[in-house]
Design a protein around this motif. Structure first.
Motif, mmCIF file in Angstrom:
data_model
loop_
_atom_site.group_PDB
_atom_site.id
_atom_site.type_symbol
_atom_site.label_atom_id
_atom_site.label_comp_id
_atom_site.label_asym_id
_atom_site.label_seq_id
_atom_site.Cartn_x
_atom_site.Cartn_y
_atom_site.Cartn_z
ATOM 1 N N SER A 62 -7.059 8.292 3.972
ATOM 2 C CA SER A 62 -6.341 7.048 3.645
ATOM 3 C C SER A 62 -4.863 7.360 3.437
ATOM 4 N N GLY A 63 -4.077 6.307 3.291
ATOM 5 C CA GLY A 63 -2.665 6.511 2.964
ATOM 6 C C GLY A 63 -2.519 7.096 1.568
ATOM 7 N N ALA A 64 -3.366 6.640 0.657
ATOM 8 C CA ALA A 64 -3.314 7.159 -0.720
ATOM 9 C C ALA A 64 -3.600 8.654 -0.731
ATOM 10 N N SER A 65 -4.636 9.064 -0.002
ATOM 11 C CA SER A 65 -4.939 10.507 -0.005
ATOM 12 C C SER A 65 -3.835 11.282 0.713
ATOM 13 N N ALA A 66 -3.200 10.664 1.701
ATOM 14 C CA ALA A 66 -2.098 11.350 2.394
ATOM 15 C C ALA A 66 -0.956 11.653 1.423
ATOM 16 N N ILE A 67 -0.643 10.700 0.546
ATOM 17 C CA ILE A 67 0.436 10.944 -0.434
ATOM 18 C C ILE A 67 0.026 12.078 -1.374
ATOM 19 N N GLN A 68 -1.202 11.991 -1.853
ATOM 20 C CA GLN A 68 -1.685 13.030 -2.783
ATOM 21 C C GLN A 68 -1.659 14.420 -2.125
ATOM 22 N N PHE A 87 8.438 -0.954 -7.156
ATOM 23 C CA PHE A 87 8.232 -2.123 -6.303
ATOM 24 C C PHE A 87 7.542 -1.659 -5.032
ATOM 25 N N THR A 88 6.242 -1.387 -5.172
ATOM 26 C CA THR A 88 5.450 -0.828 -4.078
ATOM 27 C C THR A 88 3.986 -1.087 -4.369
ATOM 28 N N PHE A 89 3.141 -0.704 -3.420
ATOM 29 C CA PHE A 89 1.700 -0.790 -3.627
ATOM 30 C C PHE A 89 1.280 0.298 -4.615
ATOM 31 N N VAL A 90 0.267 -0.002 -5.394
ATOM 32 C CA VAL A 90 -0.117 0.879 -6.511
ATOM 33 C C VAL A 90 -0.524 2.290 -6.066
ATOM 34 N N GLU A 159 8.001 11.316 1.869
ATOM 35 C CA GLU A 159 8.186 9.900 2.245
ATOM 36 C C GLU A 159 6.856 9.160 2.250
ATOM 37 N N ASP A 160 6.851 7.964 1.661
ATOM 38 C CA ASP A 160 5.696 7.071 1.784
ATOM 39 C C ASP A 160 5.981 6.152 2.977
ATOM 40 N N CYS A 161 5.357 6.486 4.113
ATOM 41 C CA CYS A 161 5.569 5.741 5.363
ATOM 42 C C CYS A 161 4.409 4.792 5.656
ATOM 43 N N ALA A 162 3.691 4.388 4.623
ATOM 44 C CA ALA A 162 2.516 3.541 4.830
ATOM 45 C C ALA A 162 2.858 2.251 5.578
ATOM 46 N N GLN A 163 4.123 1.805 5.435
ATOM 47 C CA GLN A 163 4.516 0.542 6.065
ATOM 48 C C GLN A 163 5.562 0.745 7.159
ATOM 49 N N SER A 164 5.848 1.997 7.526
ATOM 50 C CA SER A 164 7.028 2.202 8.386
ATOM 51 C C SER A 164 6.746 2.938 9.699
ATOM 52 N N PHE A 183 1.274 8.526 5.929
ATOM 53 C CA PHE A 183 1.050 7.277 6.671
ATOM 54 C C PHE A 183 -0.308 6.691 6.292
ATOM 55 N N SER A 184 -0.371 5.365 6.274
ATOM 56 C CA SER A 184 -1.641 4.665 6.059
ATOM 57 C C SER A 184 -2.057 4.003 7.370
ATOM 58 N N PHE A 185 -3.342 4.076 7.648
ATOM 59 C CA PHE A 185 -3.877 3.321 8.790
ATOM 60 C C PHE A 185 -4.891 2.278 8.299
ATOM 61 N N TYR A 186 -4.639 1.747 7.120
ATOM 62 C CA TYR A 186 -5.420 0.633 6.601
ATOM 63 C C TYR A 186 -5.439 -0.457 7.695
ATOM 64 N N PRO A 187 -6.558 -1.180 7.851
ATOM 65 C CA PRO A 187 -6.669 -2.068 9.018
ATOM 66 C C PRO A 187 -5.497 -3.006 9.293
ATOM 67 N N SER A 188 -4.840 -3.509 8.263
ATOM 68 C CA SER A 188 -3.739 -4.460 8.518
ATOM 69 C C SER A 188 -2.413 -3.768 8.832
ATOM 70 N N LYS A 189 -2.381 -2.452 8.752
ATOM 71 C CA LYS A 189 -1.115 -1.757 8.993
ATOM 72 C C LYS A 189 -0.736 -1.834 10.482
ATOM 73 N N ASN A 190 0.511 -1.500 10.796
ATOM 74 C CA ASN A 190 0.980 -1.617 12.186
ATOM 75 C C ASN A 190 0.118 -0.794 13.139
ATOM 76 N N TYR A 316 4.464 -9.550 -1.704
ATOM 77 C CA TYR A 316 4.451 -8.086 -1.860
ATOM 78 C C TYR A 316 5.695 -7.698 -2.632
ATOM 79 N N TYR A 317 5.665 -7.595 -3.947
ATOM 80 C CA TYR A 317 4.550 -7.548 -4.858
ATOM 81 C C TYR A 317 4.890 -8.415 -6.056
ATOM 82 N N PRO A 318 3.956 -9.215 -6.525
ATOM 83 C CA PRO A 318 4.292 -10.159 -7.591
ATOM 84 C C PRO A 318 4.464 -9.496 -8.958
#
Ligand SMILES: Cc1ncc(COP(=O)(O)O)c(C=O)c1O
Length: 376
Positions: A62-68, A87-90, A159-164, A183-190, A316-318
């Motif tokens: 996952s993107g989370a495990s990639a950061i870790q 100001f980011t995803f948790v 770098e957190d490139c989950a959205q880039s 990088f994240s490849f969560y289904p909604s990602k680019n 993103y994000y309240p």
């Protein structure tokens, strides 16, 4: 009144357009009987690294495990502090905690919503080991300044490139600036898997080797039951790798499609005084437009109006991360983050995906204009 339903994301349309290739790739992987760390993972790693102009890619769960993994491989751990944005995803901060380190927040730049280098410098202590910028919404963070600070204080940059995906900073793809990038490849990602998946990219062979070990329980290279370090079960599976490799062939075209949609929004929303558009591309800095985020007046009213008119939107994000219940014990003072506070109240993301038509963009823009008609 718009009667057409326009979702925030439209995964189905994209899936349908390449369904046969995806089905074949997934089925081949399934029947290969080699479900982990096989040829499909290797192929995807090579292709993703090549696409980004990076030397190494290590696929993971996952993107989370990639950061870790990236933080751990860069030597960040217990007793260290990592400066990042609230100001980011948790997952940005949970991954720091899982690496063993503590996160420290720096406020954001009000124009780009990305971490403000000036505040990074104010937050440096003897314990600071790394800076973790997020290229939020797919707009690259101020890497020149971040790298200057990192060099001055001898800090690592992850770098957190989950959205880039495929966003460029001065003609270089994001992900190539620090020690490593996630990088994240969560289904909604680019670039989205059909499940959870992520990857680390790096240009450093030692870090790549460490990432390979950490994602695989900390295993010593080439050994079955010998462990040089602690890792965890953080691998990408072969079915996801096969799916991602098919989709990767389309990523450049899809990214161009997003850029075109963004240009349409800029055209239709140029003269709405209550709407501030995201910053433009300049000096070789391009955006991946994971989402198209406006800063607006009466944000909640606009959100309701769009929903009532069948137009998907999201915030993103309240809630800034320091206000999340899971971080209440940290007693962080919201007054220290004035730009994050305002952004959380004013941002709204409207639909952007490569298949969105000009007619759709016009409908969405017209509804935004309709909402602000007669308002000051
Ligand atoms: C900025 C950011 N960081 C990290 C992540 C974590 O990625 P994942 O959901 O794949 O674990 C995400 C995505 O959800 C994200 O948007």
């Amino acid at each position: 009144m718009n009667t057409k339903n326009i979702p925030l994301f439209n995964l189905k349309q994209q899936h349908e357009s390449i369904k046969e290739d995806l089905n074949k790739a997934a089925l081949d992987a399934l029947n290969s009987m080699q479900w982990l760390l096989g040829p499909r993972t290797k192929a995807f790693e090579e292709n993703f690294a090549k696409t980004l102009g990076a030397k190494y890619c290590v696929a993971c769960s996952s993107g989370a495990s990639a950061i870790q993994i990236a933080l751990m491989a860069a030597g960040v751990g217990r007793g260290d502090e990592v400066i990042t944005t609230p100001f980011t995803f948790v997952a940005t901060t949970t991954s720091v905690t899982l690496s063993g380190a503590d996160f420290v927040f720096a406020d954001i730049d009000p124009l780009t919503f990305n971490i403000d280098p000036k505040d990074i410098e104010r937050k440096i202590t003897k314990k600071t080991k790394a800076i973790l910028p997020v290229h939020l919404y797919g707009f690259p963070a101020d890497m020149d300044e971040i790298l200057r600070i990192a060099k001055k204080y001898n800090l690592k940059v992850i770098e957190d490139c989950a959205q880039s995906h495929l966003a460029m900073y001065k003609n270089i793809y994001t992900g190539n600036f620090g020690e490593a990038a996630a990088f994240s490849f969560y289904p909604s990602k680019n670039l989205g898997a059909c499940g959870d998946a992520g990857a680390v990219i790096t240009n450093n062979k030692d870090i790549a080797d460490l990432c390979q070990s950490i994602r695989h329980s900390g295993r010593s290279a080439g050994k079955a039951y010998e462990y040089d370090r602690e890792g965890s079960t953080l691998r990408m599976d072969e079915i996801q790798a096969a799916i991602l490799d098919v989709k990767l062939n389309h990523l450049k075209k899809w990214t161009e499609g997003r850029v075109q949609v963004a240009q349409m929004y800029r055209k239709y929303l140029a003269e709405v005084p209550q709407v501030i558009l995201p910053p433009c591309e300049q000096n070789g800095t391009t955006q991946s437009y994971y989402v198209f985020t406006l800063r607006v007046k009466d944000r909640d009213g606009l959100s309701e109006h769009l929903k009532a008119n069948n137009i998907g939107n999201a915030i993103y994000y309240p809630v800034p991360l320091y206000k999340q219940p899971c971080y209440s014990h940290l007693n962080i003072n919201p007054g220290d983050f004035p730009h994050t506070e305002i952004a959380a109240k004013e941002v709204i993301s409207v639909p952007i995906f490569p298949e969105l038509t000009e007619e759709d963009v016009k409908i969405i823009s017209d509804e935004i204009k309709e909402f602000y008609k007669n308002k000051r």
